[in-house]
Design a protein around this motif. Structure first.
Motif, PDB file in Angstrom:
ATOM      1  N   ILE A   3      10.138 -10.345  -8.506  1.00  0.00           N
ATOM      2  CA  ILE A   3      10.071 -10.642  -7.077  1.00  0.00           C
ATOM      3  C   ILE A   3      10.867  -9.600  -6.289  1.00  0.00           C
ATOM      4  O   ILE A   3      10.413  -9.119  -5.248  1.00  0.00           O
ATOM      5  CB  ILE A   3      10.576 -12.073  -6.781  1.00  0.00           C
ATOM      6  N   LEU A   4      12.033  -9.232  -6.786  1.00  0.00           N
ATOM      7  CA  LEU A   4      12.862  -8.234  -6.118  1.00  0.00           C
ATOM      8  C   LEU A   4      12.147  -6.887  -6.049  1.00  0.00           C
ATOM      9  O   LEU A   4      12.130  -6.234  -4.990  1.00  0.00           O
ATOM     10  CB  LEU A   4      14.209  -8.096  -6.833  1.00  0.00           C
ATOM     11  N   ILE A   5      11.523  -6.475  -7.130  1.00  0.00           N
ATOM     12  CA  ILE A   5      10.788  -5.205  -7.158  1.00  0.00           C
ATOM     13  C   ILE A   5       9.606  -5.265  -6.191  1.00  0.00           C
ATOM     14  O   ILE A   5       9.318  -4.290  -5.484  1.00  0.00           O
ATOM     15  CB  ILE A   5      10.331  -4.865  -8.597  1.00  0.00           C
ATOM     16  N   THR A   6       8.931  -6.402  -6.131  1.00  0.00           N
ATOM     17  CA  THR A   6       7.825  -6.562  -5.179  1.00  0.00           C
ATOM     18  C   THR A   6       8.329  -6.433  -3.749  1.00  0.00           C
ATOM     19  O   THR A   6       7.703  -5.774  -2.912  1.00  0.00           O
ATOM     20  CB  THR A   6       7.126  -7.923  -5.385  1.00  0.00           C
ATOM     21  N   ILE A   7       9.470  -7.021  -3.460  1.00  0.00           N
ATOM     22  CA  ILE A   7      10.066  -6.906  -2.127  1.00  0.00           C
ATOM     23  C   ILE A   7      10.416  -5.450  -1.824  1.00  0.00           C
ATOM     24  O   ILE A   7      10.156  -4.955  -0.723  1.00  0.00           O
ATOM     25  CB  ILE A   7      11.295  -7.828  -1.998  1.00  0.00           C
ATOM     26  N   PHE A   8      10.992  -4.754  -2.801  1.00  0.00           N
ATOM     27  CA  PHE A   8      11.308  -3.327  -2.623  1.00  0.00           C
ATOM     28  C   PHE A   8      10.041  -2.526  -2.297  1.00  0.00           C
ATOM     29  O   PHE A   8      10.047  -1.668  -1.412  1.00  0.00           O
ATOM     30  CB  PHE A   8      11.958  -2.736  -3.873  1.00  0.00           C
ATOM     31  N   LEU A  14       5.776  -0.410   3.637  1.00  0.00           N
ATOM     32  CA  LEU A  14       5.555  -0.749   5.044  1.00  0.00           C
ATOM     33  C   LEU A  14       6.438   0.083   5.976  1.00  0.00           C
ATOM     34  O   LEU A  14       6.000   0.472   7.063  1.00  0.00           O
ATOM     35  CB  LEU A  14       5.773  -2.243   5.274  1.00  0.00           C
ATOM     36  N   SER A  15       7.650   0.363   5.559  1.00  0.00           N
ATOM     37  CA  SER A  15       8.547   1.177   6.389  1.00  0.00           C
ATOM     38  C   SER A  15       8.015   2.594   6.568  1.00  0.00           C
ATOM     39  O   SER A  15       8.047   3.140   7.676  1.00  0.00           O
ATOM     40  CB  SER A  15       9.954   1.216   5.792  1.00  0.00           C
ATOM     41  N   LEU A  16       7.528   3.187   5.490  1.00  0.00           N
ATOM     42  CA  LEU A  16       6.996   4.549   5.595  1.00  0.00           C
ATOM     43  C   LEU A  16       5.731   4.587   6.441  1.00  0.00           C
ATOM     44  O   LEU A  16       5.539   5.512   7.243  1.00  0.00           O
ATOM     45  CB  LEU A  16       6.735   5.129   4.204  1.00  0.00           C
ATOM     46  N   ILE A  17       4.881   3.594   6.293  1.00  0.00           N
ATOM     47  CA  ILE A  17       3.683   3.514   7.128  1.00  0.00           C
ATOM     48  C   ILE A  17       4.091   3.367   8.595  1.00  0.00           C
ATOM     49  O   ILE A  17       3.527   4.029   9.474  1.00  0.00           O
ATOM     50  CB  ILE A  17       2.782   2.353   6.667  1.00  0.00           C
ATOM     51  N   ASN A  18       5.081   2.546   8.858  1.00  0.00           N
ATOM     52  CA  ASN A  18       5.581   2.365  10.220  1.00  0.00           C
ATOM     53  C   ASN A  18       6.100   3.679  10.800  1.00  0.00           C
ATOM     54  O   ASN A  18       5.739   4.066  11.914  1.00  0.00           O
ATOM     55  CB  ASN A  18       6.690   1.303  10.243  1.00  0.00           C
ATOM     56  N   VAL A  19       6.939   4.377  10.041  1.00  0.00           N
ATOM     57  CA  VAL A  19       7.534   5.629  10.535  1.00  0.00           C
ATOM     58  C   VAL A  19       6.470   6.686  10.807  1.00  0.00           C
ATOM     59  O   VAL A  19       6.497   7.345  11.845  1.00  0.00           O
ATOM     60  CB  VAL A  19       8.573   6.174   9.518  1.00  0.00           C
ATOM     61  N   LEU A  58       1.042  12.499   2.467  1.00  0.00           N
ATOM     62  CA  LEU A  58       1.504  12.092   1.133  1.00  0.00           C
ATOM     63  C   LEU A  58       2.364  10.835   1.207  1.00  0.00           C
ATOM     64  O   LEU A  58       2.205   9.912   0.397  1.00  0.00           O
ATOM     65  CB  LEU A  58       2.284  13.229   0.475  1.00  0.00           C
ATOM     66  N   LYS A  59       3.277  10.780   2.177  1.00  0.00           N
ATOM     67  CA  LYS A  59       4.147   9.611   2.283  1.00  0.00           C
ATOM     68  C   LYS A  59       3.349   8.348   2.612  1.00  0.00           C
ATOM     69  O   LYS A  59       3.609   7.287   2.036  1.00  0.00           O
ATOM     70  CB  LYS A  59       5.257   9.833   3.313  1.00  0.00           C
ATOM     71  N   VAL A  60       2.378   8.461   3.507  1.00  0.00           N
ATOM     72  CA  VAL A  60       1.561   7.292   3.842  1.00  0.00           C
ATOM     73  C   VAL A  60       0.712   6.872   2.645  1.00  0.00           C
ATOM     74  O   VAL A  60       0.666   5.686   2.292  1.00  0.00           O
ATOM     75  CB  VAL A  60       0.686   7.560   5.089  1.00  0.00           C
ATOM     76  N   LEU A  61       0.053   7.826   2.000  1.00  0.00           N
ATOM     77  CA  LEU A  61      -0.791   7.496   0.843  1.00  0.00           C
ATOM     78  C   LEU A  61       0.030   6.907  -0.302  1.00  0.00           C
ATOM     79  O   LEU A  61      -0.378   5.920  -0.922  1.00  0.00           O
ATOM     80  CB  LEU A  61      -1.561   8.732   0.371  1.00  0.00           C
ATOM     81  N   ILE A  64       1.090   3.384   0.627  1.00  0.00           N
ATOM     82  CA  ILE A  64      -0.020   2.451   0.402  1.00  0.00           C
ATOM     83  C   ILE A  64      -0.191   2.195  -1.084  1.00  0.00           C
ATOM     84  O   ILE A  64      -0.372   1.045  -1.517  1.00  0.00           O
ATOM     85  CB  ILE A  64      -1.316   2.999   1.039  1.00  0.00           C
ATOM     86  N   ALA A  65      -0.111   3.249  -1.890  1.00  0.00           N
ATOM     87  CA  ALA A  65      -0.228   3.098  -3.348  1.00  0.00           C
ATOM     88  C   ALA A  65       0.879   2.208  -3.894  1.00  0.00           C
ATOM     89  O   ALA A  65       0.648   1.398  -4.803  1.00  0.00           O
ATOM     90  CB  ALA A  65      -0.202   4.464  -4.037  1.00  0.00           C
ATOM     91  N   LEU A  66       2.071   2.329  -3.332  1.00  0.00           N
ATOM     92  CA  LEU A  66       3.187   1.491  -3.773  1.00  0.00           C
ATOM     93  C   LEU A  66       2.899   0.022  -3.493  1.00  0.00           C
ATOM     94  O   LEU A  66       3.170  -0.840  -4.336  1.00  0.00           O
ATOM     95  CB  LEU A  66       4.473   1.936  -3.081  1.00  0.00           C
ATOM     96  N   ILE A  67       2.328  -0.266  -2.339  1.00  0.00           N
ATOM     97  CA  ILE A  67       1.959  -1.644  -2.016  1.00  0.00           C
ATOM     98  C   ILE A  67       0.841  -2.122  -2.947  1.00  0.00           C
ATOM     99  O   ILE A  67       0.908  -3.225  -3.505  1.00  0.00           O
ATOM    100  CB  ILE A  67       1.549  -1.768  -0.536  1.00  0.00           C
ATOM    101  N   ILE A  68      -0.168  -1.299  -3.141  1.00  0.00           N
ATOM    102  CA  ILE A  68      -1.281  -1.667  -4.028  1.00  0.00           C
ATOM    103  C   ILE A  68      -0.793  -1.870  -5.458  1.00  0.00           C
ATOM    104  O   ILE A  68      -1.343  -2.686  -6.209  1.00  0.00           O
ATOM    105  CB  ILE A  68      -2.406  -0.613  -3.956  1.00  0.00           C
ATOM    106  N   SER A  69       0.281  -1.165  -5.836  1.00  0.00           N
ATOM    107  CA  SER A  69       0.803  -1.278  -7.208  1.00  0.00           C
ATOM    108  C   SER A  69       1.302  -2.686  -7.529  1.00  0.00           C
ATOM    109  O   SER A  69       1.520  -3.009  -8.698  1.00  0.00           O
ATOM    110  CB  SER A  69       1.906  -0.255  -7.463  1.00  0.00           C
TER     111      SER A  69
END
Length: 124
Positions: A3-8, A14-19, A58-61, A64-69
């Motif tokens: 759960i902690l890793i999922t939160i990370f 989401l933060s990188l997409i926001n920035v 690269l940061k956005v992609l 997104i990949a991190l979220i999909i992971s």
């Protein structure tokens, strides 16, 4: 721990997409030098404009990949390690222009989170 890793993953992704999408043209206290937006920040670092688009993409992609992971585990290592490397580059750029250390804090924090994500379960 899962759960902690999922939160990370969600925080970093989401933060990188926001920035890079929502906040790219807005001033923040974390921008390098006196830059008011991302393209000015890259100019402050002495980097060409095209590098802003490459690194941003690269940061956005990878974000997104991190979220999909969360659902596709094979993406965890490439996304987390790729982001950690890019975030290390962000820290180096802040140091290069002698920014106050606090400006590097978000990149440092997200880099540590990405390293934690990449090596989850292997650090115990």
């Amino acid at each position: 721990m899962d759960i902690l890793i999922t939160i990370f993953k969600l925080i970093v992704g989401l933060s990188l997409i926001n920035v890079w999408i929502l906040q790219r043209n807005k001033p923040t206290r974390w921008r390098g030098g006196d830059a008011q937006n991302i393209t000015e920040e890259f100019q402050v670092y002495g980097l060409p404009l095209w590098s802003c688009y490459v690194i941003g993409s690269l940061k956005v992609l990878l974000g997104i990949a991190l979220i999909i992971s969360i659902w596709v585990p094979v993406l965890v290592a490439p996304a987390a390690i790729g982001l950690a490397v890019l975030l290390l580059g962000s820290i180096v750029m802040h140091l290069k222009i002698k920014d106050p250390l606090y400006k590097s804090f978000p990149a440092f924090l997200f880099m540590v989170l990405c390293i934690s994500i990449a090596f989850q379960g292997q650090l115990v």
